[in-house]
Design a protein around this motif. Structure first.
Motif, mmCIF file in Angstrom:
data_model
loop_
_atom_site.group_PDB
_atom_site.id
_atom_site.type_symbol
_atom_site.label_atom_id
_atom_site.label_comp_id
_atom_site.label_asym_id
_atom_site.label_seq_id
_atom_site.Cartn_x
_atom_site.Cartn_y
_atom_site.Cartn_z
ATOM 1 N N ALA A 93 90.850 11.982 50.581
ATOM 2 C CA ALA A 93 90.272 13.166 51.229
ATOM 3 C C ALA A 93 90.283 14.358 50.282
ATOM 4 N N THR A 94 91.389 14.510 49.557
ATOM 5 C CA THR A 94 91.476 15.622 48.593
ATOM 6 C C THR A 94 90.492 15.415 47.445
ATOM 7 N N LEU A 95 90.416 14.171 46.984
ATOM 8 C CA LEU A 95 89.470 13.882 45.899
ATOM 9 C C LEU A 95 88.034 14.185 46.342
ATOM 10 N N ARG A 96 87.729 13.873 47.587
ATOM 11 C CA ARG A 96 86.383 14.150 48.111
ATOM 12 C C ARG A 96 86.089 15.658 48.033
ATOM 13 N N ASP A 97 87.097 16.481 48.377
ATOM 14 C CA ASP A 97 86.924 17.935 48.297
ATOM 15 C C ASP A 97 86.711 18.376 46.847
ATOM 16 N N LEU A 98 87.502 17.784 45.937
ATOM 17 C CA LEU A 98 87.364 18.139 44.517
ATOM 18 C C LEU A 98 85.978 17.760 44.001
ATOM 19 N N LEU A 99 85.511 16.598 44.410
ATOM 20 C CA LEU A 99 84.185 16.153 43.962
ATOM 21 C C LEU A 99 83.095 17.062 44.524
ATOM 22 N N ARG A 100 83.255 17.449 45.784
ATOM 23 C CA ARG A 100 82.253 18.317 46.395
ATOM 24 C C ARG A 100 82.169 19.645 45.631
ATOM 25 N N GLU A 101 83.335 20.179 45.247
ATOM 26 C CA GLU A 101 83.345 21.431 44.470
ATOM 27 C C GLU A 101 82.681 21.234 43.108
ATOM 28 N N HIS A 102 83.021 20.118 42.470
ATOM 29 C CA HIS A 102 82.442 19.814 41.152
ATOM 30 C C HIS A 102 80.915 19.740 41.244
ATOM 31 N N LEU A 103 80.428 19.051 42.277
ATOM 32 C CA LEU A 103 78.981 18.877 42.393
ATOM 33 C C LEU A 103 78.282 20.193 42.740
ATOM 34 N N ARG A 104 78.952 21.015 43.536
ATOM 35 C CA ARG A 104 78.349 22.308 43.890
ATOM 36 C C ARG A 104 78.059 23.097 42.625
ATOM 37 N N GLU A 105 78.953 22.954 41.646
ATOM 38 C CA GLU A 105 78.795 23.707 40.403
ATOM 39 C C GLU A 105 77.860 23.011 39.414
ATOM 40 N N HIS A 106 78.040 21.677 39.263
ATOM 41 C CA HIS A 106 77.344 20.963 38.180
ATOM 42 C C HIS A 106 76.102 20.196 38.615
ATOM 43 N N ALA A 107 75.990 19.904 39.895
ATOM 44 C CA ALA A 107 74.814 19.149 40.374
ATOM 45 C C ALA A 107 74.455 19.640 41.775
ATOM 46 N N LEU A 125 73.511 8.821 44.219
ATOM 47 C CA LEU A 125 74.482 9.678 43.531
ATOM 48 C C LEU A 125 74.418 9.537 42.018
ATOM 49 N N ARG A 126 73.659 8.559 41.504
ATOM 50 C CA ARG A 126 73.476 8.488 40.048
ATOM 51 C C ARG A 126 72.808 9.752 39.518
ATOM 52 N N ASP A 127 72.046 10.422 40.399
ATOM 53 C CA ASP A 127 71.383 11.663 39.987
ATOM 54 C C ASP A 127 72.375 12.788 39.690
ATOM 55 N N ALA A 128 73.647 12.591 40.056
ATOM 56 C CA ALA A 128 74.628 13.661 39.858
ATOM 57 C C ALA A 128 75.045 13.794 38.402
ATOM 58 N N ASP A 129 74.946 12.713 37.620
ATOM 59 C CA ASP A 129 75.329 12.768 36.204
ATOM 60 C C ASP A 129 74.678 11.595 35.480
ATOM 61 N N ALA A 130 73.883 11.908 34.466
ATOM 62 C CA ALA A 130 73.104 10.876 33.780
ATOM 63 C C ALA A 130 73.994 9.832 33.098
ATOM 64 N N ARG A 131 75.274 10.184 32.860
ATOM 65 C CA ARG A 131 76.162 9.212 32.225
ATOM 66 C C ARG A 131 76.554 8.078 33.171
ATOM 67 N N GLY A 132 76.335 8.287 34.480
ATOM 68 C CA GLY A 132 76.695 7.256 35.454
ATOM 69 C C GLY A 132 78.118 7.376 35.961
ATOM 70 N N PHE A 133 78.821 8.424 35.558
ATOM 71 C CA PHE A 133 80.171 8.658 36.076
ATOM 72 C C PHE A 133 80.489 10.141 35.999
ATOM 73 N N ILE A 134 81.521 10.525 36.759
ATOM 74 C CA ILE A 134 82.029 11.898 36.729
ATOM 75 C C ILE A 134 83.523 11.821 36.469
ATOM 76 N N GLU A 135 84.023 12.713 35.593
ATOM 77 C CA GLU A 135 85.465 12.771 35.367
ATOM 78 C C GLU A 135 86.012 14.050 35.965
ATOM 79 N N LEU A 136 87.134 13.909 36.688
ATOM 80 C CA LEU A 136 87.772 15.064 37.325
ATOM 81 C C LEU A 136 89.259 15.042 37.012
ATOM 82 N N ASP A 137 89.862 16.232 37.037
ATOM 83 C CA ASP A 137 91.327 16.328 36.991
ATOM 84 C C ASP A 137 91.824 16.395 38.427
ATOM 85 N N ALA A 138 92.705 15.470 38.787
ATOM 86 C CA ALA A 138 93.237 15.441 40.150
ATOM 87 C C ALA A 138 94.765 15.488 40.075
#
Lengths: 168, 86
Positions: free
Chosen positions: B31-45, B11-24
């Protein structure tokens, strides 16, 4: 706790040392010592491997090692010294990736504690292995999910004979 | 709340900075955070597979946080792909 030693060792700073592990688990009370040494091998699944990079989530890895120790102590039910150390960074063929050593009064507990601990390290600790191949390609190894729902689904699949026999 | 998710392994391949920031939401389950992350990755990675996110666990520095748990107060998490130590 003096009966447990855990470490994540950056390979660029030091190598894992089996002699240090044996020294730690040695004790006048103990007649049995078992040590497992995991090394980087030159092939996997038919591909020639030139090296491995290990990524770790250190705070949770160390806590996981402590939880494994508690479980091993409950299982053994007697005095024991346990040593668990894992390397991180870029390792070459033959480098030591992991050492687990157990010292106990007799051989049976030492074997059981060592086996329990290394299996748990492989299946539960937040550690990831990226293999580098001779053709320049690299790949993260397929692993064990730490997610409850997934573990149950994958366990059920294993019982059906579908996937993932935990031979890694 | 702002959530920072540290990345490891594949999952490091998802963002070269080594982390992802989300608004939750302030009250939010894993479970909700997992959905938010999945949406974020669909768009950005989009190269990160949804199956990998499904098989990954969330954790604080101290413990695995299963789907029914809520976010830690400090908003700091890690996402752990299937493990392969040893």
């Amino acid at each position: 706790m003096t009966d447990l030693y855990t470490a994540v060792v950056d390979i660029s700073e030091a190598a894992l040392d089996p002699a240090t592990a044996l020294d730690f688990v040695s004790d006048p009370r103990f007649g049995g010592i078992d040590i497992f040494i995991g090394k980087v091998r030159e092939h996997n699944l038919g591909r020639i491997v030139t090296g491995i990079s290990y990524d770790l989530f250190e705070p949770l890895a160390l806590r996981t090692f402590e939880a494994i120790d508690a479980r091993a102590r409950a299982e053994i039910g007697g005095p024991m010294k346990l040593y668990i150390a894992h390397a991180k960074g870029d390792l070459r063929i033959g480098d030591v990736a992991v050492i687990v050593a157990a010292g106990t009064p007799h051989r049976d507990e030492a074997f059981r504690a060592c086996r329990l601990a290394i299996e748990a390290v492989k299946h539960e600790a937040p550690i990831w292995k990226q293999e580098h191949y001779i053709d320049g390609d690299s790949a993260w190894s397929e692993g064990c999910s730490l997610c409850d729902e997934q573990r149950e689904a994958e366990h059920a699949a294993t019982l059906r004979g579908d996937v993932h026999d935990h031979s890694h | 709340m702002k959530v920072r998710i540290a990345l490891f392994g594949a999952l490091r391949d998802a963002d070269a900075r080594g982390f992802i920031e989300l608004d939750a939401p302030d009250v939010c389950t894993i479970a909700t955070l997992r959905d938010l992350l999945r949406e974020h990755l669909r768009e950005h990675a989009p190269h990160i597979s949804a199956n990998l996110v499904q098989r990954s666990a969330f954790a604080s520095d101290d413990e695995i946080l299963h789907n029914h748990r809520t976010l830690p107060d400090n908003g700091k998490l890690a996402i752990l792909p299937p493990v392969s130590g040893g």
